[in-house]
Design an enzyme around this catalytic site. Sequence first.
Site, PDB file in Angstrom:
ATOM      1  N   ARG A  36      -1.561   3.324   1.545  1.00  0.00           N
ATOM      2  CA  ARG A  36      -1.024   2.608   2.704  1.00  0.00           C
ATOM      3  C   ARG A  36       0.483   2.415   2.564  1.00  0.00           C
ATOM      4  NH1 ARG A  36      -2.655   1.325   7.275  1.00  0.00           N
ATOM      5  NH2 ARG A  36      -4.747   1.940   6.712  1.00  0.00           N
ATOM      6  N   HIS A  39       2.037   5.811   3.219  1.00  0.00           N
ATOM      7  CA  HIS A  39       1.910   6.071   4.655  1.00  0.00           C
ATOM      8  C   HIS A  39       2.927   5.271   5.463  1.00  0.00           C
ATOM      9  CE1 HIS A  39       0.016   5.408   8.661  1.00  0.00           C
ATOM     10  NE2 HIS A  39      -0.200   6.701   8.556  1.00  0.00           N
TER      11      HIS A  39
END
Length: 197
Positions: A36, A39
């Site tokens: 995450r 990302h």
Amino acid sequence: MSDRVVHPIEVESYRRMRARLDTTHLPPLTRAVVERVVHSAADLAYADDLVTDESALERAHAALHAGAPVVTDVAMVAAGITRRETVCRLAEAEAGPGLTRSAHAVRLAFDEVGPGALWVIGNAPTALEELLLLDARPALVVGLPVGFVGAVESKAALRASGLPAVSNISEKGGSAVAAAALNALLYHPLSPSKDAL
């Protein structure tokens, strides 16, 4: 909490990221946090820059899903945590001799939440430094402040403290990646799935 609906663009973005970055060797919550953060920044280098501990993440995940408070250093971090109420006292804080507004905000927040909170610091090294002076007994400290002055040192001090933490080695960090690390724990199911977005 209702199930999170993942947009097809996010699904495709994760597919492309995973085609370029193999995280399958990582334990589930570490993988969730690394992916995450990578990302959120579109920066594969975070995979080697982040420092995490799976057992600390497991305890933090349980505390978070049991309702432990979440404290942020700035409103931008709070804005990135969309599925949970947060505490941010920067608006009421005041600077003083030897005390930044961010450090004062940490004191104010600790007075409100006490021990056991999850602290998410993505902007101010002085907020992280102040937290380390308190007997906060946090469930987790996401210590990812950004900058060329104090950021590396404050994150090194966090790691040296032995507190349960997510940090990184470099000057990189910021509100988006700090929120992303916390969101990884929020979004991860209680019965972990290997590929949870």
